[in-house]
Design an enzyme around this catalytic site. Structure first.
Site, PDB file in Angstrom:
ATOM      1  N   SER A  50     -11.207  -4.192   2.977  1.00  0.00           N
ATOM      2  CA  SER A  50     -11.664  -5.842   3.116  1.00  0.00           C
ATOM      3  C   SER A  50     -12.339  -6.019   4.498  1.00  0.00           C
ATOM      4  CB  SER A  50      -9.643  -5.914   3.884  1.00  0.00           C
ATOM      5  OG  SER A  50     -10.277  -5.764   5.146  1.00  0.00           O
ATOM      6  N   ASP A  84     -12.391  -5.834  -0.757  1.00  0.00           N
ATOM      7  CA  ASP A  84     -10.979  -6.744  -0.254  1.00  0.00           C
ATOM      8  C   ASP A  84     -10.995  -8.020   0.105  1.00  0.00           C
ATOM      9  OD1 ASP A  84      -8.457  -7.362  -1.059  1.00  0.00           O
ATOM     10  OD2 ASP A  84      -7.246  -6.880   1.134  1.00  0.00           O
ATOM     11  N   ASP A 106     -12.110 -14.695  -1.601  1.00  0.00           N
ATOM     12  CA  ASP A 106     -10.957 -15.452  -0.595  1.00  0.00           C
ATOM     13  C   ASP A 106     -11.408 -16.836  -0.348  1.00  0.00           C
ATOM     14  OD1 ASP A 106      -8.730 -15.988   0.346  1.00  0.00           O
ATOM     15  OD2 ASP A 106      -8.165 -14.543   2.065  1.00  0.00           O
ATOM     16  N   GLU A 136      -6.874 -15.693  -5.561  1.00  0.00           N
ATOM     17  CA  GLU A 136      -5.868 -16.267  -4.803  1.00  0.00           C
ATOM     18  C   GLU A 136      -5.506 -17.308  -5.082  1.00  0.00           C
ATOM     19  OE1 GLU A 136      -3.701 -15.664  -0.031  1.00  0.00           O
ATOM     20  OE2 GLU A 136      -4.862 -14.550  -1.774  1.00  0.00           O
ATOM     21  N   HIS A 183       1.015 -11.386   4.313  1.00  0.00           N
ATOM     22  CA  HIS A 183       0.231 -10.245   4.918  1.00  0.00           C
ATOM     23  C   HIS A 183       0.738  -9.375   6.060  1.00  0.00           C
ATOM     24  CE1 HIS A 183      -2.738 -11.806   1.792  1.00  0.00           C
ATOM     25  NE2 HIS A 183      -2.918 -10.624   1.632  1.00  0.00           N
ATOM     26  N   GLY A 212      -0.046  -8.164   0.427  1.00  0.00           N
ATOM     27  CA  GLY A 212       1.410  -8.482   1.101  1.00  0.00           C
ATOM     28  C   GLY A 212       2.454  -6.995   1.079  1.00  0.00           C
ATOM     29  N   ASN A 233      -1.113  -4.123  -4.013  1.00  0.00           N
ATOM     30  CA  ASN A 233      -1.886  -4.150  -2.341  1.00  0.00           C
ATOM     31  C   ASN A 233      -1.290  -3.724  -1.183  1.00  0.00           C
ATOM     32  OD1 ASN A 233      -4.226  -5.141  -4.366  1.00  0.00           O
ATOM     33  ND2 ASN A 233      -5.022  -6.976  -2.888  1.00  0.00           N
ATOM     34  N   THR A 236      -0.890  -2.328   5.445  1.00  0.00           N
ATOM     35  CA  THR A 236       0.159  -2.144   6.940  1.00  0.00           C
ATOM     36  C   THR A 236       1.028  -1.134   6.854  1.00  0.00           C
ATOM     37  OG1 THR A 236      -0.081  -4.925   6.887  1.00  0.00           O
ATOM     38  CG2 THR A 236       1.862  -3.533   8.415  1.00  0.00           C
TER      39      THR A 236
END
Length: 286
Positions: A50, A84, A106, A136, A183, A212, A233, A236
């Site tokens: 990212s 990303d 994004d 998105e 997310h 997320g 995706n 976390t």
């Protein structure tokens, strides 16, 4: 084996009514864990870097990208590399020469018309260089300093009619949709809007992406894939596994100073998380 492309993996998953998992990586241990987890269940996988991860690495893309490419080329399963949540045009323009086959551009933070214009320009640039591009629409929240969003708030969800126009006018290859996830969730309590997903799947002829996903329970993930999600995706969840393993190791070994000890258990914990996620998604045939 040689790097594959995100577009190829997503196309194959879509034909099988399955989903490809795309894991965000920050360190070399993340990269190694994602590949090891995928190999353990014989599944293809996407490594995501990212813009936030690039920022963490001093703004330099190539060190982590080259490590990811080298690791992917030694993998026993197909691996693709994806850039990303890119907002910077400078970073976007580095993708083609760094081993990436795809980019998520994004501009979702912008009003609709500005999002569309910026995304259209990114698509034109990317397609001219053979890159697959994701965008998105809607408000997933929790990214790039944005606070965790109430994913159930009015206006947060992706509108099917607006999405149809956005895809047609932008030319994107895939669309990340807002259907109830967010997310950076550290609890798996998200409830997805499966009725909306059904409408989006019927309205659009491009693959749908769920961001997320770390906050989405197993049953919800399985239902999302059955309902049309083709790329999932995860970021976390890996960091939770890594941090928890390090905390436990240092609690048990307060004298430890060699990072190889706690990074080993951290990598193993992430590997288990990757393997389990791939099994939940049914993505176990490379």
């Amino acid at each position: 084996m040689p790097l594959t492309t995100t577009g190829e993996l997503v196309t194959r998953a879509s034909a099988a009514r399955a989903a490809v998992a795309s894991f965000n990586v920050i360190t070399l241990e993340h990269v190694e864990a994602v590949i090891a987890g995928a190999e353990s269940v014989t599944a293809p996988v996407v490594l995501q870097v990212s813009e936030n991860a690039v920022r963490f690495r001093g703004g330099h893309l190539l060190p982590l990208a080259r490590a990811a490419v080298a690791a992917a080329e030694r993998a026993a399963v197909p691996v693709a590399l994806h850039l990303d949540h890119v907002q910077s045009e400078t970073l976007l323009h580095q993708a083609a020469d760094a081993g990436f086959s795809s980019v998520m551009y994004d501009a979702a933070r912008l009003p609709y018309a500005e999002n569309l214009a910026a995304t259209r320009a990114a698509v034109d640039w990317a397609h001219a260089r053979g890159l697959w591009i994701e965008a998105e629409l809607g408000q997933i929240g929790g990214k790039n300093g944005r606070p965790p969003l109430d994913a159930h708030a009015p206006g947060a969800r992706t509108d099917p009619d607006e999405a149809r126009d956005f895809v047609a006018d932008s030319g994107v290859d895939a669309l990340a949709v807002a259907i109830g996830s967010a997310h950076a969730m550290t609890t798996r309590t998200a409830t997805l809007d499966h009725a909306l997903l059904k409408q989006l799947s019927a309205a659009l002829d491009v693959p749908l992406v769920l961001h997320g996903s770390s906050g989405v329970p197993d049953g919800e993930l399985t239902a999302a894939v059955a309902g049309g999600i083709t790329k999932v995706n995860i970021g976390t969840a890996l960091n939770i596994a890594l941090t928890g393993a390090i905390r436990d190791h240092l609690a048990d070994h307060p004298e430890a100073v060699d990072p190889r000890g706690y990074l080993t258990v951290a990598r193993e914990a992430m590997t288990r998380t990757v393997a389990r996620t791939l099994q939940v998604l049914g993505a176990t045939t490379a």
